[in-house]
Design a protein around this motif. Structure first.
Motif, mmCIF file in Angstrom:
data_model
loop_
_atom_site.group_PDB
_atom_site.id
_atom_site.type_symbol
_atom_site.label_atom_id
_atom_site.label_comp_id
_atom_site.label_asym_id
_atom_site.label_seq_id
_atom_site.Cartn_x
_atom_site.Cartn_y
_atom_site.Cartn_z
ATOM 1 N N ILE A 3 0.740 -1.342 0.064
ATOM 2 C CA ILE A 3 0.114 -0.036 -0.004
ATOM 3 C C ILE A 3 0.801 1.278 0.016
ATOM 4 O O ILE A 3 0.723 2.065 -0.728
ATOM 5 C CB ILE A 3 -1.098 -0.077 1.319
ATOM 6 C CG1 ILE A 3 -2.051 -1.076 1.029
ATOM 7 C CG2 ILE A 3 -1.726 1.502 1.422
ATOM 8 C CD1 ILE A 3 -2.869 -1.394 2.195
ATOM 9 N N PHE A 4 2.041 1.262 0.601
ATOM 10 C CA PHE A 4 2.654 2.337 0.919
ATOM 11 C C PHE A 4 3.448 2.822 -0.666
ATOM 12 O O PHE A 4 3.394 3.753 -0.862
ATOM 13 C CB PHE A 4 3.986 2.163 1.745
ATOM 14 C CG PHE A 4 4.933 3.312 1.869
ATOM 15 C CD1 PHE A 4 4.641 4.563 2.384
ATOM 16 C CD2 PHE A 4 6.086 2.822 1.257
ATOM 17 C CE1 PHE A 4 5.720 5.471 2.266
ATOM 18 C CE2 PHE A 4 7.187 3.754 1.241
ATOM 19 C CZ PHE A 4 6.960 5.136 1.804
ATOM 20 N N MET A 5 3.954 1.656 -1.070
ATOM 21 C CA MET A 5 4.536 1.624 -2.423
ATOM 22 C C MET A 5 3.380 2.220 -3.501
ATOM 23 O O MET A 5 3.769 2.678 -4.719
ATOM 24 C CB MET A 5 5.303 0.635 -2.933
ATOM 25 C CG MET A 5 6.517 0.370 -2.204
ATOM 26 S SD MET A 5 7.239 -0.979 -2.727
ATOM 27 C CE MET A 5 8.267 -0.303 -3.943
ATOM 28 N N TRP A 6 2.192 1.851 -3.439
ATOM 29 C CA TRP A 6 1.139 2.144 -4.411
ATOM 30 C C TRP A 6 0.774 3.632 -4.296
ATOM 31 O O TRP A 6 0.870 4.394 -5.200
ATOM 32 C CB TRP A 6 0.059 1.281 -4.142
ATOM 33 C CG TRP A 6 -1.328 1.708 -5.172
ATOM 34 C CD1 TRP A 6 -1.265 1.522 -6.400
ATOM 35 C CD2 TRP A 6 -2.377 2.295 -4.501
ATOM 36 N NE1 TRP A 6 -2.380 1.736 -6.828
ATOM 37 C CE2 TRP A 6 -3.215 2.506 -5.820
ATOM 38 C CE3 TRP A 6 -2.931 2.473 -3.462
ATOM 39 C CZ2 TRP A 6 -4.368 2.964 -5.804
ATOM 40 C CZ3 TRP A 6 -4.133 3.240 -3.222
ATOM 41 C CH2 TRP A 6 -4.917 3.339 -4.567
ATOM 42 N N ILE A 7 0.691 4.054 -3.067
ATOM 43 C CA ILE A 7 0.218 5.402 -2.766
ATOM 44 C C ILE A 7 1.518 6.370 -3.329
ATOM 45 O O ILE A 7 1.429 7.452 -3.767
ATOM 46 C CB ILE A 7 0.146 5.602 -1.237
ATOM 47 C CG1 ILE A 7 -1.215 5.001 -0.854
ATOM 48 C CG2 ILE A 7 0.230 7.208 -0.800
ATOM 49 C CD1 ILE A 7 -1.430 4.901 0.700
ATOM 50 N N THR A 8 2.924 6.004 -3.041
ATOM 51 C CA THR A 8 4.064 6.911 -3.457
ATOM 52 C C THR A 8 4.633 6.578 -4.331
ATOM 53 O O THR A 8 5.675 7.096 -4.745
ATOM 54 C CB THR A 8 5.081 7.044 -2.194
ATOM 55 O OG1 THR A 8 5.620 5.473 -2.080
ATOM 56 C CG2 THR A 8 4.331 7.415 -0.935
ATOM 57 N N ARG A 9 3.966 5.995 -5.380
ATOM 58 C CA ARG A 9 4.584 5.197 -6.721
ATOM 59 C C ARG A 9 5.191 6.178 -7.686
ATOM 60 O O ARG A 9 6.055 6.254 -8.277
ATOM 61 C CB ARG A 9 3.890 4.381 -7.478
ATOM 62 C CG ARG A 9 2.475 4.794 -7.980
ATOM 63 C CD ARG A 9 1.808 3.722 -8.719
ATOM 64 N NE ARG A 9 0.716 4.498 -9.549
ATOM 65 C CZ ARG A 9 -0.507 4.692 -9.096
ATOM 66 N NH1 ARG A 9 -0.458 4.136 -7.926
ATOM 67 N NH2 ARG A 9 -1.543 5.116 -9.739
ATOM 68 N N SER A 10 4.551 7.615 -7.384
ATOM 69 C CA SER A 10 4.951 8.703 -8.475
ATOM 70 C C SER A 10 6.000 9.544 -7.834
ATOM 71 O O SER A 10 6.750 10.089 -8.607
ATOM 72 C CB SER A 10 3.747 9.446 -8.935
ATOM 73 O OG SER A 10 3.143 10.258 -7.568
ATOM 74 N N SER A 11 6.083 9.485 -6.480
ATOM 75 C CA SER A 11 7.008 10.231 -6.088
ATOM 76 C C SER A 11 8.283 9.566 -5.189
ATOM 77 O O SER A 11 9.089 10.372 -4.620
ATOM 78 C CB SER A 11 6.250 11.339 -5.181
ATOM 79 O OG SER A 11 5.748 10.591 -4.030
#
Length: 67
Positions: free
Chosen positions: A38-46
């Motif tokens: 979930i953390f990687m999905w939320i911050t995938r663009s940054s």
């Protein structure tokens, strides 16, 4: 001569306790993995760099990608 017997199974009455420990370990591992996903999905663009600093330890994870 000493007779030593080894049991390859938990003692009677401990089966439920052993299975509960295994289940709780698996559930804990699943929660950690889902949290990381979930953390990687939320911050995938940054997400380009993550740093963790302790008193003596400095850990940096840097992702290099081309778009």
């Amino acid at each position: 001569m000493n007779n030593i017997r080894l049991a390859f199974y938990p003692p009677r009455g401990k089966e439920l306790e052993a299975s509960m420990l295994q289940k709780s370990g698996v559930i804990c591992l699943i929660v950690i993995c889902v949290t990381l996903l979930i953390f990687m999905w939320i911050t995938r663009s940054s997400l380009c760099e993550v740093r963790f600093r302790n008193n003596q330890i400095d850990v940096a994870v840097i992702m290099d990608y081309e778009s």
